[in-house]
Motif scaffolding. Sequence first.
Motif, PDB file in Angstrom:
ATOM      1  N   GLU A 124      -8.285   6.889 -15.708  1.00  0.00           N
ATOM      2  CA  GLU A 124      -8.311   5.926 -16.815  1.00  0.00           C
ATOM      3  C   GLU A 124      -9.513   4.994 -16.722  1.00  0.00           C
ATOM      4  OE1 GLU A 124      -4.629   3.880 -16.533  1.00  0.00           O
ATOM      5  OE2 GLU A 124      -3.437   5.510 -17.400  1.00  0.00           O
ATOM      6  N   THR A 125      -9.978   4.743 -15.495  1.00  0.00           N
ATOM      7  CA  THR A 125     -11.114   3.849 -15.284  1.00  0.00           C
ATOM      8  C   THR A 125     -12.433   4.564 -15.530  1.00  0.00           C
ATOM      9  OG1 THR A 125      -9.773   2.703 -13.622  1.00  0.00           O
ATOM     10  CG2 THR A 125     -12.104   2.192 -13.623  1.00  0.00           C
ATOM     11  N   GLY A 126     -12.387   5.878 -15.713  1.00  0.00           N
ATOM     12  CA  GLY A 126     -13.589   6.640 -16.008  1.00  0.00           C
ATOM     13  C   GLY A 126     -14.323   7.149 -14.785  1.00  0.00           C
ATOM     14  N   ILE A 127     -13.651   7.170 -13.641  1.00  0.00           N
ATOM     15  CA  ILE A 127     -14.270   7.638 -12.408  1.00  0.00           C
ATOM     16  C   ILE A 127     -14.081   9.145 -12.278  1.00  0.00           C
ATOM     17  CG2 ILE A 127     -14.147   7.503  -9.878  1.00  0.00           C
ATOM     18  CD1 ILE A 127     -13.429   4.544 -10.235  1.00  0.00           C
ATOM     19  N   LYS A 128     -15.190   9.847 -12.080  1.00  0.00           N
ATOM     20  CA  LYS A 128     -15.142  11.300 -11.973  1.00  0.00           C
ATOM     21  C   LYS A 128     -14.499  11.731 -10.653  1.00  0.00           C
ATOM     22  CE  LYS A 128     -19.247  11.990 -14.865  1.00  0.00           C
ATOM     23  NZ  LYS A 128     -20.621  12.547 -14.931  1.00  0.00           N
ATOM     24  N   ARG A 129     -13.924  12.913 -10.668  1.00  0.00           N
ATOM     25  CA  ARG A 129     -13.255  13.530  -9.509  1.00  0.00           C
ATOM     26  C   ARG A 129     -12.113  12.642  -8.985  1.00  0.00           C
ATOM     27  NH1 ARG A 129     -17.310  15.357  -5.083  1.00  0.00           N
ATOM     28  NH2 ARG A 129     -15.675  16.901  -4.670  1.00  0.00           N
ATOM     29  N   PRO A 130     -11.231  12.178  -9.863  1.00  0.00           N
ATOM     30  CA  PRO A 130     -10.146  11.300  -9.435  1.00  0.00           C
ATOM     31  C   PRO A 130      -9.177  11.959  -8.451  1.00  0.00           C
ATOM     32  CG  PRO A 130      -9.763  12.051 -11.689  1.00  0.00           C
ATOM     33  CD  PRO A 130     -11.170  12.443 -11.324  1.00  0.00           C
ATOM     34  N   VAL A 131      -8.932  13.267  -8.616  1.00  0.00           N
ATOM     35  CA  VAL A 131      -8.022  13.971  -7.702  1.00  0.00           C
ATOM     36  C   VAL A 131      -8.622  14.008  -6.300  1.00  0.00           C
ATOM     37  CG1 VAL A 131      -6.915  16.177  -7.188  1.00  0.00           C
ATOM     38  CG2 VAL A 131      -7.003  15.350  -9.558  1.00  0.00           C
ATOM     39  N   HIS A 132      -9.911  14.287  -6.222  1.00  0.00           N
ATOM     40  CA  HIS A 132     -10.625  14.320  -4.942  1.00  0.00           C
ATOM     41  C   HIS A 132     -10.525  12.976  -4.223  1.00  0.00           C
ATOM     42  CE1 HIS A 132     -14.007  14.820  -2.119  1.00  0.00           C
ATOM     43  NE2 HIS A 132     -14.481  13.680  -2.589  1.00  0.00           N
ATOM     44  N   TYR A 133     -10.832  11.897  -4.935  1.00  0.00           N
ATOM     45  CA  TYR A 133     -10.814  10.565  -4.309  1.00  0.00           C
ATOM     46  C   TYR A 133      -9.405  10.131  -3.927  1.00  0.00           C
ATOM     47  CZ  TYR A 133     -15.746   9.800  -5.310  1.00  0.00           C
ATOM     48  OH  TYR A 133     -17.117   9.886  -5.326  1.00  0.00           O
ATOM     49  N   ALA A 134      -8.437  10.469  -4.756  1.00  0.00           N
ATOM     50  CA  ALA A 134      -7.052  10.099  -4.449  1.00  0.00           C
ATOM     51  C   ALA A 134      -6.557  10.838  -3.211  1.00  0.00           C
ATOM     52  CB  ALA A 134      -6.151  10.391  -5.646  1.00  0.00           C
ATOM     53  N   LYS A 135      -6.923  12.115  -3.103  1.00  0.00           N
ATOM     54  CA  LYS A 135      -6.498  12.913  -1.948  1.00  0.00           C
ATOM     55  C   LYS A 135      -7.069  12.336  -0.655  1.00  0.00           C
ATOM     56  CE  LYS A 135      -6.671  17.601  -0.007  1.00  0.00           C
ATOM     57  NZ  LYS A 135      -7.153  19.003  -0.198  1.00  0.00           N
ATOM     58  N   TRP A 136      -8.354  11.977  -0.663  1.00  0.00           N
ATOM     59  CA  TRP A 136      -8.994  11.455   0.535  1.00  0.00           C
ATOM     60  C   TRP A 136      -8.561  10.018   0.842  1.00  0.00           C
ATOM     61  CZ3 TRP A 136     -11.925  13.512   4.372  1.00  0.00           C
ATOM     62  CH2 TRP A 136     -12.330  14.842   4.205  1.00  0.00           C
ATOM     63  N   SER A 137      -7.915   9.369  -0.103  1.00  0.00           N
ATOM     64  CA  SER A 137      -7.515   7.977   0.077  1.00  0.00           C
ATOM     65  C   SER A 137      -6.071   7.819   0.533  1.00  0.00           C
ATOM     66  CB  SER A 137      -7.704   7.202  -1.241  1.00  0.00           C
ATOM     67  OG  SER A 137      -9.069   7.179  -1.616  1.00  0.00           O
TER      68      SER A 137
ATOM     69  N   ALA B  66       0.748   8.345   0.174  1.00  0.00           N
ATOM     70  CA  ALA B  66       0.496   6.983  -0.294  1.00  0.00           C
ATOM     71  C   ALA B  66      -0.733   6.392   0.380  1.00  0.00           C
ATOM     72  CB  ALA B  66       1.720   6.111  -0.008  1.00  0.00           C
ATOM     73  N   LEU B  67      -1.187   5.256  -0.141  1.00  0.00           N
ATOM     74  CA  LEU B  67      -2.292   4.517   0.464  1.00  0.00           C
ATOM     75  C   LEU B  67      -1.872   3.978   1.826  1.00  0.00           C
ATOM     76  CD1 LEU B  67      -3.683   2.241  -2.410  1.00  0.00           C
ATOM     77  CD2 LEU B  67      -4.922   4.082  -1.257  1.00  0.00           C
TER      78      LEU B  67
ATOM     79  N   PHE C 190       0.830  -1.209   0.000  1.00  0.00           N
ATOM     80  CA  PHE C 190       0.000   0.000   0.000  1.00  0.00           C
ATOM     81  C   PHE C 190       0.864   1.258   0.000  1.00  0.00           C
ATOM     82  CE2 PHE C 190      -3.994  -1.957   2.219  1.00  0.00           C
ATOM     83  CZ  PHE C 190      -4.080  -2.892   1.198  1.00  0.00           C
ATOM     84  N   TYR C 191       1.863   1.287   0.875  1.00  0.00           N
ATOM     85  CA  TYR C 191       2.671   2.496   1.041  1.00  0.00           C
ATOM     86  C   TYR C 191       3.617   2.755  -0.134  1.00  0.00           C
ATOM     87  CZ  TYR C 191       0.890   2.624   5.798  1.00  0.00           C
ATOM     88  OH  TYR C 191       0.063   2.686   6.895  1.00  0.00           O
ATOM     89  N   SER C 192       3.675   1.811  -1.071  1.00  0.00           N
ATOM     90  CA  SER C 192       4.504   2.035  -2.263  1.00  0.00           C
ATOM     91  C   SER C 192       3.721   2.718  -3.377  1.00  0.00           C
ATOM     92  CB  SER C 192       5.052   0.694  -2.774  1.00  0.00           C
ATOM     93  OG  SER C 192       4.012  -0.102  -3.343  1.00  0.00           O
ATOM     94  N   ILE C 193       2.411   2.903  -3.169  1.00  0.00           N
ATOM     95  CA  ILE C 193       1.554   3.435  -4.228  1.00  0.00           C
ATOM     96  C   ILE C 193       1.280   4.912  -3.994  1.00  0.00           C
ATOM     97  CG2 ILE C 193      -0.708   3.257  -5.335  1.00  0.00           C
ATOM     98  CD1 ILE C 193      -0.610   0.262  -4.721  1.00  0.00           C
ATOM     99  N   ALA C 194       1.805   5.732  -4.879  1.00  0.00           N
ATOM    100  CA  ALA C 194       1.719   7.194  -4.742  1.00  0.00           C
ATOM    101  C   ALA C 194       0.339   7.728  -5.110  1.00  0.00           C
ATOM    102  CB  ALA C 194       2.781   7.860  -5.613  1.00  0.00           C
ATOM    103  N   ARG C 195       0.025   8.887  -4.539  1.00  0.00           N
ATOM    104  CA  ARG C 195      -1.280   9.519  -4.773  1.00  0.00           C
ATOM    105  C   ARG C 195      -1.509   9.819  -6.254  1.00  0.00           C
ATOM    106  NH1 ARG C 195      -2.295  14.571  -1.051  1.00  0.00           N
ATOM    107  NH2 ARG C 195      -0.797  15.560  -2.466  1.00  0.00           N
ATOM    108  N   ASN C 196      -0.483  10.316  -6.956  1.00  0.00           N
ATOM    109  CA  ASN C 196      -0.683  10.648  -8.371  1.00  0.00           C
ATOM    110  C   ASN C 196      -0.922   9.403  -9.222  1.00  0.00           C
ATOM    111  OD1 ASN C 196       1.914   9.653  -8.289  1.00  0.00           O
ATOM    112  ND2 ASN C 196       2.855  11.347  -9.415  1.00  0.00           N
ATOM    113  N   ARG C 197      -0.397   8.262  -8.762  1.00  0.00           N
ATOM    114  CA  ARG C 197      -0.631   7.007  -9.479  1.00  0.00           C
ATOM    115  C   ARG C 197      -2.097   6.578  -9.335  1.00  0.00           C
ATOM    116  NH1 ARG C 197       3.520   1.867  -8.839  1.00  0.00           N
ATOM    117  NH2 ARG C 197       3.028   0.850 -10.812  1.00  0.00           N
ATOM    118  N   ILE C 198      -2.650   6.779  -8.164  1.00  0.00           N
ATOM    119  CA  ILE C 198      -4.061   6.469  -7.932  1.00  0.00           C
ATOM    120  C   ILE C 198      -4.936   7.387  -8.771  1.00  0.00           C
ATOM    121  CG2 ILE C 198      -5.898   6.416  -6.200  1.00  0.00           C
ATOM    122  CD1 ILE C 198      -3.596   5.933  -4.125  1.00  0.00           C
ATOM    123  N   THR C 199      -4.597   8.672  -8.797  1.00  0.00           N
ATOM    124  CA  THR C 199      -5.346   9.646  -9.596  1.00  0.00           C
ATOM    125  C   THR C 199      -5.402   9.207 -11.053  1.00  0.00           C
ATOM    126  OG1 THR C 199      -4.664  11.468  -8.142  1.00  0.00           O
ATOM    127  CG2 THR C 199      -5.476  12.054 -10.334  1.00  0.00           C
TER     128      THR C 199
END
Length: 244
Positions: A91-104, A116-117, A77-86
């Motif tokens: 790419e998966t078509g989920i709206k507000r990716p920056v918002h969800y990545a920040k809260w995750s 990171a996660l 989990f801790y190897s996965i960066a926020r910008n990678r999640i965004t």
Amino acid sequence: MAVKFENYTHSFKLKQKPVFAPTENGYRIGRDVKARVEEAYTFDPYFYHLQSGGHVAALHAHRQNVYFCKVDIENFFYSIARNRITRCLKETGIKRPVHYAKWSCVKSPYGCPAYALPYGFVQSPILATLVLAKSELGQFLREIAHDTTVAVYVDDISISGNNISVLRDAYSRLLDAAKRASFELNARKSVKPCNALEVFNCTLRQGHTAVTQGRVSMFYEGERSATSVDGFARYCLSVSEGNV
């Protein structure tokens, strides 16, 4: 009105690993993004932590084969960066990716990547798996799943087959794919192709799976309730069910 950004209340260590407890709002957003990923993306069936049966089903899928190998992703989990999640959410078509990545994500206790996660968030397993699935390592696993048996359980990747040459080649290419995907593997937990393997605290060989004696001994070291003992006994039976 702006929402105050607090996605966890506190952190603690469990088995030497940092764990973060989400706030009520963080938990709500986590459930939301988890549901959105589940709706938008179809994961390969070998991601057993997302399937019914879990690691027991993964063990049983391997049992038909002769040779086995495994790798373990370091600090998954801790190897996965926020910008990678965004990027993956977008790419998966989920709206507000920056918002969800920040809260995750949280500021990483390991320093790199910076955010990171964490372990402890409800959405962490599915987001980590999405990143893995869409990475070069995920592409490689889909490729070899036609010729070998692949099982992924969170950060554990195991592969088996009946042709030792094919499996050795797959193992070598797996190491390269992980490197290209920027996943560091735990050398101490990685096992080259062999005819018997210990995985998920269970022994695995052709036609046979069982909970290791070490895991059984550890369970009975402390006092256990009758309900706990019964549950563990049923688990052990489920692991060995169907042995030749």
